[in-house]
Design an enzyme around this catalytic site. Structure first.
Site, PDB file in Angstrom:
ATOM      1  N   ARG A 146     -61.772 -15.391  10.319  1.00 25.56           N
ATOM      2  CA  ARG A 146     -60.728 -14.821  11.172  1.00 25.56           C
ATOM      3  C   ARG A 146     -60.408 -15.764  12.323  1.00 25.56           C
ATOM      4  O   ARG A 146     -61.308 -16.282  12.991  1.00 25.56           O
ATOM      5  CB  ARG A 146     -61.156 -13.475  11.743  1.00 25.56           C
ATOM      6  N   TYR A 184     -62.970  -5.257  25.178  1.00 26.15           N
ATOM      7  CA  TYR A 184     -63.605  -6.569  25.311  1.00 26.15           C
ATOM      8  C   TYR A 184     -62.944  -7.646  24.455  1.00 26.15           C
ATOM      9  O   TYR A 184     -63.408  -8.778  24.437  1.00 26.15           O
ATOM     10  CB  TYR A 184     -65.098  -6.500  24.985  1.00 26.15           C
TER      11      TYR A 184
END
Length: 409
Positions: free
Chosen positions: A376, A227
């Site tokens: 991130r 995913y």
């Protein structure tokens, strides 16, 4: 022309961005979380809908005989060829990464029954560590921990010092989930094999963004989710890779009907199917396997090396902006700066990022936060433009400045 505009104008992958479903611009202006959840393709939305009306709604139970039953194997072969560097018959789509880690680690132990140790690093993804600890506790085994640098990863000398003649399996992430550190997988396999141990790689943060050559590297077992860069959708099934040479001896503890020889005979006792099918347990998640098919087709068209080249260019641009705009504000780089040691994402550290992240999201700029204070940035090479990345970096700069001013007042 700005650097981002020039990069977009010359980007050989720029037209693939149009194949993805786009959120309204007032909701998302910069999506930088492809390393956590990829965007859906427009074709996948149509394909899933068509499957429900035509294949599921029209063929009903007949679909199992016509195509579905073998889909975990056939799609596994496609995934192996396109992104894993794996010959046919070694990859299967099934379960979640957590469940497959459990199966594969237990399978590795069945291949090395006389050995009593599992090697893993303390900064591996939590699931990997938890599964290792659970199995070790259940089986009375020893966990040998590697204390890796959270801003880097497992170095060759650390791995060599951790693996012993009692080690059954080494469990490592190919790309570190926090820092983006890129492991030398071939060297890790050589180190493990030198002591008679097996190497199991978690590929969740590398599949679809970093070239993989599992067969050539000598990797024994691998798993990962679909995913992220494969755009399979929330909770789409994971995959498992097992080298041909290990099939006959590999056993795992979740014996289910789908992994039995002649499943529909419904006979007493579990007899493993030949080959990689023995790793299946329950009924395959057919509907959840559909969305990633279009991404695999796109990667097959352009080649993984082209994706890697753009990924490196995107993360390099992010790091350049971070140095120019963010480090003067107290932000630190928490990822390798050498592209040969970096996967598809970068992490920035700042004590205010936990508070800053929801403000970015409210502006339509979507990175993700990882404790204790990491932001991130995971641009996806097929769906992220260079200008989109710069828009996000500018917003991060503005919010860090705002945070500093609030702290000073």
């Amino acid at each position: 022309m700005t650097r981002a505009a020039e990069a977009d104008a010359t980007d050989p992958l720029r037209h693939y961005r149009d194949r993805f479903h786009s959120a309204p611009t007032d909701a998302v202006v910069s999506y930088l979380d492809g390393n956590s959840l990829g965007r859906p393709t427009a074709a996948s939305i149509e394909k899933v809908t068509r499957f429900m009306t035509d294949a599921w709604g029209g063929r009903l139970i007949r679909g199992w005989d016509e195509q579905w039953w073998d889909l975990p194997i056939t799609q596994g072969d496609t995934l192996g060829r396109v992104v894993l560097g794996a010959a046919e018959g070694q990859t299967v789509i099934a379960d979640s990464t957590t469940v497959l880690l459990y199966k594969l680690i237990r399978g590795a132990l069945s291949l090395r029954p006389e050995r009593t140790e599992i090697v893993v690093d303390r900064d591996n993804f939590p699931t990997d560590r938890y599964v290792v600890e659970s199995i070790a506790q259940d089986r009375g085994l020893t966990v040998r921990w590697i204390d890796s640098d959270p801003r880097g990863g497992v170095e060759a000398d650390q791995l060599a010092a951790a693996v012993t003649d009692r080690t059954a399996v080494v469990v490592l992430s190919h790309v570190a989930y926090r820092s983006g550190f890129l492991l030398d997988a071939a060297a890790a396999a050589e180190t493990a094999h030198g002591r008679g141990a097996l190497l199991l790689l978690d590929l969740s943060h590398s599949v679809g963004s970093v070239p993989l050559h599992l067969d050539d590297w000598g990797v024994d077992l691998a798993t990962g989710c679909t995913y992220k860069y494969l755009n399979g959708g929330p909770g789409s099934p994971a995959f498992a890779y097992v080298r041909h040479e290990h099939h006959d001896g590999l056993d795992h503890p979740i014996h289910g009907w789908a992994g039995r020889a002649d499943s529909f005979a419904m006979e007493q006792g579990w007899v493993p199917a030949d080959g990689i099918r023995r790793l299946l347990s329950g009924t395959p998640p057919i509907l959840a396997m559909i969305a990633m098919q279009d991404t695999l087709q796109m990667i097959d068209e352009v080649g993984i090396d082209a994706l890697r080249a753009k990924s490196v260019a995107l993360t390099a641009l992010a790091l350049d902006h971070a140095h120019a705009e963010l480090t003067p504000l107290g932000v630190e780089i928490a990822s390798p700066e050498d592209p040969a040691r970096r996967g598809g994402h970068v992490t920035l550290d700042h004590p205010g990022f936990r508070d800053i992240t929801p403000r970015l999201w409210s502006r339509g700029v979507v990175p993700d936060f990882r404790a204790p204070h990491g932001l991130r940035l995971g641009p996806s090479p097929l769906s992220t433009s260079f200008q989109e990345l710069v828009t996000g970096m500018d917003a991060i700069r503005d919010e860090v400045r705002r945070h500093r001013l609030a702290g000073e007042n």
